[in-house]
Motif scaffolding. Structure first.
Motif, PDB file in Angstrom:
ATOM      1  N   PHE A 127       0.800  -1.228   0.000  1.00 23.01           N
ATOM      2  CA  PHE A 127       0.000   0.000   0.000  1.00 23.01           C
ATOM      3  C   PHE A 127       0.836   1.283   0.000  1.00 23.01           C
ATOM      4  CE2 PHE A 127      -3.572  -2.700   1.604  1.00 23.01           C
ATOM      5  CZ  PHE A 127      -4.451  -2.402   0.574  1.00 23.01           C
ATOM      6  N   SER A 128       2.161   1.128  -0.010  1.00 25.02           N
ATOM      7  CA  SER A 128       3.002   2.323   0.092  1.00 25.02           C
ATOM      8  C   SER A 128       2.720   3.366  -0.998  1.00 25.02           C
ATOM      9  CB  SER A 128       4.480   1.948   0.105  1.00 25.02           C
ATOM     10  OG  SER A 128       5.245   3.081   0.391  1.00 25.02           O
ATOM     11  N   PRO A 129       2.526   2.949  -2.273  1.00 20.16           N
ATOM     12  CA  PRO A 129       2.215   3.986  -3.277  1.00 20.16           C
ATOM     13  C   PRO A 129       0.917   4.732  -2.970  1.00 20.16           C
ATOM     14  CG  PRO A 129       2.908   1.948  -4.339  1.00 20.16           C
ATOM     15  CD  PRO A 129       2.718   1.634  -2.884  1.00 20.16           C
ATOM     16  N   VAL A 130      -0.055   4.042  -2.357  1.00 17.56           N
ATOM     17  CA  VAL A 130      -1.315   4.722  -1.973  1.00 17.56           C
ATOM     18  C   VAL A 130      -1.020   5.705  -0.833  1.00 17.56           C
ATOM     19  CG1 VAL A 130      -3.672   4.413  -1.115  1.00 17.56           C
ATOM     20  CG2 VAL A 130      -2.664   2.683  -2.632  1.00 17.56           C
ATOM     21  N   ASP A 131      -0.295   5.225   0.185  1.00 21.44           N
ATOM     22  CA  ASP A 131       0.069   6.098   1.319  1.00 21.44           C
ATOM     23  C   ASP A 131       0.795   7.345   0.808  1.00 21.44           C
ATOM     24  OD1 ASP A 131      -0.904   4.082   2.936  1.00 21.44           O
ATOM     25  OD2 ASP A 131       1.061   3.321   3.520  1.00 21.44           O
ATOM     26  N   CYS A 132       1.761   7.117  -0.079  1.00 22.42           N
ATOM     27  CA  CYS A 132       2.571   8.240  -0.594  1.00 22.42           C
ATOM     28  C   CYS A 132       1.721   9.190  -1.431  1.00 22.42           C
ATOM     29  CB  CYS A 132       3.742   7.717  -1.427  1.00 22.42           C
ATOM     30  SG  CYS A 132       4.987   6.913  -0.418  1.00 22.42           S
ATOM     31  N   GLY A 133       0.750   8.649  -2.161  1.00 16.77           N
ATOM     32  CA  GLY A 133      -0.135   9.490  -2.973  1.00 16.77           C
ATOM     33  C   GLY A 133      -0.997  10.392  -2.098  1.00 16.77           C
ATOM     34  N   LEU A 134      -1.507   9.805  -1.004  1.00 17.64           N
ATOM     35  CA  LEU A 134      -2.358  10.594  -0.099  1.00 17.64           C
ATOM     36  C   LEU A 134      -1.534  11.658   0.620  1.00 17.64           C
ATOM     37  CD1 LEU A 134      -4.501   7.628   1.234  1.00 17.64           C
ATOM     38  CD2 LEU A 134      -5.303   9.493  -0.202  1.00 17.64           C
ATOM     39  N   LEU A 135      -0.331  11.294   1.010  1.00 14.19           N
ATOM     40  CA  LEU A 135       0.604  12.257   1.621  1.00 14.19           C
ATOM     41  C   LEU A 135       0.810  13.437   0.678  1.00 14.19           C
ATOM     42  CD1 LEU A 135       3.348  12.679   3.609  1.00 14.19           C
ATOM     43  CD2 LEU A 135       4.424  11.832   1.555  1.00 14.19           C
ATOM     44  N   GLY A 136       1.043  13.123  -0.581  1.00 15.33           N
ATOM     45  CA  GLY A 136       1.301  14.154  -1.584  1.00 15.33           C
ATOM     46  C   GLY A 136       0.099  15.055  -1.789  1.00 15.33           C
ATOM     47  N   GLN A 137      -1.093  14.463  -1.818  1.00 15.11           N
ATOM     48  CA  GLN A 137      -2.292  15.281  -2.036  1.00 15.11           C
ATOM     49  C   GLN A 137      -2.486  16.259  -0.872  1.00 15.11           C
ATOM     50  OE1 GLN A 137      -3.783  15.827  -4.617  1.00 15.11           O
ATOM     51  NE2 GLN A 137      -5.927  16.312  -4.346  1.00 15.11           N
ATOM     52  N   ASN A 138      -2.203  15.793   0.351  1.00 15.95           N
ATOM     53  CA  ASN A 138      -2.282  16.720   1.500  1.00 15.95           C
ATOM     54  C   ASN A 138      -1.293  17.866   1.330  1.00 15.95           C
ATOM     55  OD1 ASN A 138      -4.233  15.272   2.823  1.00 15.95           O
ATOM     56  ND2 ASN A 138      -3.108  15.083   4.734  1.00 15.95           N
ATOM     57  N   ILE A 139      -0.105  17.542   0.822  1.00 14.65           N
ATOM     58  CA  ILE A 139       0.917  18.578   0.602  1.00 14.65           C
ATOM     59  C   ILE A 139       0.411  19.594  -0.427  1.00 14.65           C
ATOM     60  CG2 ILE A 139       3.209  18.942  -0.477  1.00 14.65           C
ATOM     61  CD1 ILE A 139       4.153  16.412   1.026  1.00 14.65           C
ATOM     62  N   LEU A 140      -0.139  19.098  -1.538  1.00 14.01           N
ATOM     63  CA  LEU A 140      -0.632  19.988  -2.598  1.00 14.01           C
ATOM     64  C   LEU A 140      -1.728  20.909  -2.069  1.00 14.01           C
ATOM     65  CD1 LEU A 140      -1.039  17.649  -5.752  1.00 14.01           C
ATOM     66  CD2 LEU A 140       1.033  18.664  -4.840  1.00 14.01           C
ATOM     67  N   LEU A 141      -2.653  20.335  -1.289  1.00 16.64           N
ATOM     68  CA  LEU A 141      -3.793  21.130  -0.827  1.00 16.64           C
ATOM     69  C   LEU A 141      -3.393  22.110   0.274  1.00 16.64           C
ATOM     70  CD1 LEU A 141      -6.629  18.441  -0.937  1.00 16.64           C
ATOM     71  CD2 LEU A 141      -6.113  20.217  -2.616  1.00 16.64           C
ATOM     72  N   ALA A 142      -2.490  21.684   1.161  1.00 12.82           N
ATOM     73  CA  ALA A 142      -2.014  22.600   2.207  1.00 12.82           C
ATOM     74  C   ALA A 142      -1.301  23.784   1.547  1.00 12.82           C
ATOM     75  CB  ALA A 142      -1.071  21.876   3.161  1.00 12.82           C
ATOM     76  N   ALA A 143      -0.477  23.484   0.546  1.00 17.06           N
ATOM     77  CA  ALA A 143       0.248  24.555  -0.157  1.00 17.06           C
ATOM     78  C   ALA A 143      -0.753  25.492  -0.827  1.00 17.06           C
ATOM     79  CB  ALA A 143       1.203  23.959  -1.182  1.00 17.06           C
ATOM     80  N   GLU A 144      -1.736  24.931  -1.506  1.00 21.07           N
ATOM     81  CA  GLU A 144      -2.737  25.759  -2.199  1.00 21.07           C
ATOM     82  C   GLU A 144      -3.473  26.667  -1.212  1.00 21.07           C
ATOM     83  OE1 GLU A 144      -3.325  26.362  -5.295  1.00 21.07           O
ATOM     84  OE2 GLU A 144      -5.150  27.532  -4.992  1.00 21.07           O
ATOM     85  N   SER A 145      -3.752  26.123  -0.021  1.00 20.80           N
ATOM     86  CA  SER A 145      -4.474  26.951   0.958  1.00 20.80           C
ATOM     87  C   SER A 145      -3.620  28.141   1.397  1.00 20.80           C
ATOM     88  CB  SER A 145      -4.933  26.121   2.150  1.00 20.80           C
ATOM     89  OG  SER A 145      -3.835  25.870   2.982  1.00 20.80           O
ATOM     90  N   LEU A 146      -2.303  28.058   1.208  1.00 15.33           N
ATOM     91  CA  LEU A 146      -1.412  29.192   1.518  1.00 15.33           C
ATOM     92  C   LEU A 146      -1.063  29.978   0.253  1.00 15.33           C
ATOM     93  CD1 LEU A 146       1.060  27.234   3.879  1.00 15.33           C
ATOM     94  CD2 LEU A 146      -0.765  28.787   4.590  1.00 15.33           C
ATOM     95  N   ASP A 147      -1.751  29.661  -0.834  1.00 18.59           N
ATOM     96  CA  ASP A 147      -1.510  30.255  -2.159  1.00 18.59           C
ATOM     97  C   ASP A 147      -0.073  29.994  -2.640  1.00 18.59           C
ATOM     98  OD1 ASP A 147      -2.459  31.491  -4.461  1.00 18.59           O
ATOM     99  OD2 ASP A 147      -1.676  33.447  -3.862  1.00 18.59           O
ATOM    100  N   ILE A 148       0.427  28.817  -2.297  1.00 18.28           N
ATOM    101  CA  ILE A 148       1.763  28.401  -2.760  1.00 18.28           C
ATOM    102  C   ILE A 148       1.567  27.371  -3.873  1.00 18.28           C
ATOM    103  CG2 ILE A 148       3.818  27.061  -2.048  1.00 18.28           C
ATOM    104  CD1 ILE A 148       3.586  28.545   0.661  1.00 18.28           C
ATOM    105  N   GLY A 149       2.348  27.520  -4.936  1.00 16.74           N
ATOM    106  CA  GLY A 149       2.188  26.653  -6.098  1.00 16.74           C
ATOM    107  C   GLY A 149       2.913  25.330  -5.941  1.00 16.74           C
ATOM    108  N   THR A 150       2.372  24.296  -6.587  1.00 20.65           N
ATOM    109  CA  THR A 150       3.002  22.967  -6.566  1.00 20.65           C
ATOM    110  C   THR A 150       2.821  22.298  -7.921  1.00 20.65           C
ATOM    111  OG1 THR A 150       0.935  21.980  -5.799  1.00 20.65           O
ATOM    112  CG2 THR A 150       2.580  22.486  -4.099  1.00 20.65           C
ATOM    113  N   CYS A 151       3.670  21.332  -8.202  1.00 24.13           N
ATOM    114  CA  CYS A 151       3.444  20.469  -9.362  1.00 24.13           C
ATOM    115  C   CYS A 151       4.048  19.104  -9.055  1.00 24.13           C
ATOM    116  CB  CYS A 151       4.106  21.060 -10.616  1.00 24.13           C
ATOM    117  SG  CYS A 151       3.717  20.124 -12.113  1.00 24.13           S
TER     118      CYS A 151
END
Ligand code: FMN
Length: 200
Positions: A120-144
């Motif tokens: 399940f590690s790729p799933v765990d890592c994907g969810l971790l990444g999505q939290n990072i993207l959304l937290a950054a967006e909430s601070l108006d910080i860009g991600t890719c």
């Protein structure tokens, strides 16, 4: 003191207490309710406004912003709370120079490594990444999300960079996330609603 005066004073004290204590409690509750409503609305706003950013300002993001983003990342769910990830944040200009071009020249690159022996590690890592993207967006910080950087890391030229990440035994870079202040505000790409079927 006359009885009349005592009654009068008690009345005034009661009046003062009710006006100074009663109102703020109600006001506090109203404020809390407003914050709760705002939280609900903003989670959806943040999801819908996030876009992949491919042009960044050179200014580095603040340490507090980075810490908030990472803290949100590791609060993602993971199978049996295994937290089957390792996170490396590259802000070192020398290392970034070596990999210039493969991540849109963002001042920060987050490399997410998965546990190779965990299904399940790729799933765990994907969810971790999505939290990072959304937290950054909430601070108006860009991600890719940068998938093609993994190819570089797994090539002979990337070996030195991988060594500098000091990953634990059994962890391999899965993907990376470029992070920085936005230098563009792209429109949303189309989404295929036909992929959704609701079975009732
Ligand atoms: C696993 C994965 C790998 C990706 N790799 C790259 C990449 O190497 N370079 C890039 O510019 N974008 C990459 N992206 C970003 C996608 O192109 C982008 O999410 C998609 O086009 C939808 O656009 P949006 O993020 O703006 O909604 C990747 C996204 C994912 C999820």
């Amino acid at each position: 003191m006359k009885l009349n005066n005592i009654i009068m004073m008690s009345f005034v004290v009661l009046l003062l207490l009710s006006s100074s204590c009663g109102q703020p409690v109600n006001k506090e509750k109203e404020e809390e309710k407003k914050v709760e409503e705002k939280k609900e609305a903003s989670a959806i706003d943040v999801i819908m406004s996030r876009r992949s950013i491919r042009s960044y300002k050179s200014e580095q993001i603040k340490d507090e912003e980075l810490n908030t983003i990472l803290e949100c990342g590791i609060n993602a769910p993971s199978a049996m709370n295994s937290q089957s990830w390792e996170i490396r944040v590259i802000q070192n200009p020398e290392i970034l120079k070596k990999i210039e071009g493969s991540f849109h020249n963002a001042p920060t690159l987050i490399v997410i490594a998965s546990a190779t022996d965990n299904f399940f590690s790729p799933v765990d890592c994907g969810l971790l990444g999505q939290n990072i993207l959304l937290a950054a967006e909430s601070l108006d910080i860009g991600t890719c999300v940068v998938g093609n950087f993994t190819n570089f890391l797994n090539s002979p030229e990337g070996a030195e960079v991988v060594r500098s990440l000091e990953l634990s035994e059994g962890y391999k870079p899965l993907y990376s996330i470029a992070v920085g202040y936005k230098n563009e505000r792209p429109e949303a790409k189309p989404r295929d609603k036909g992929k959704i079927k609701i079975i009732k």
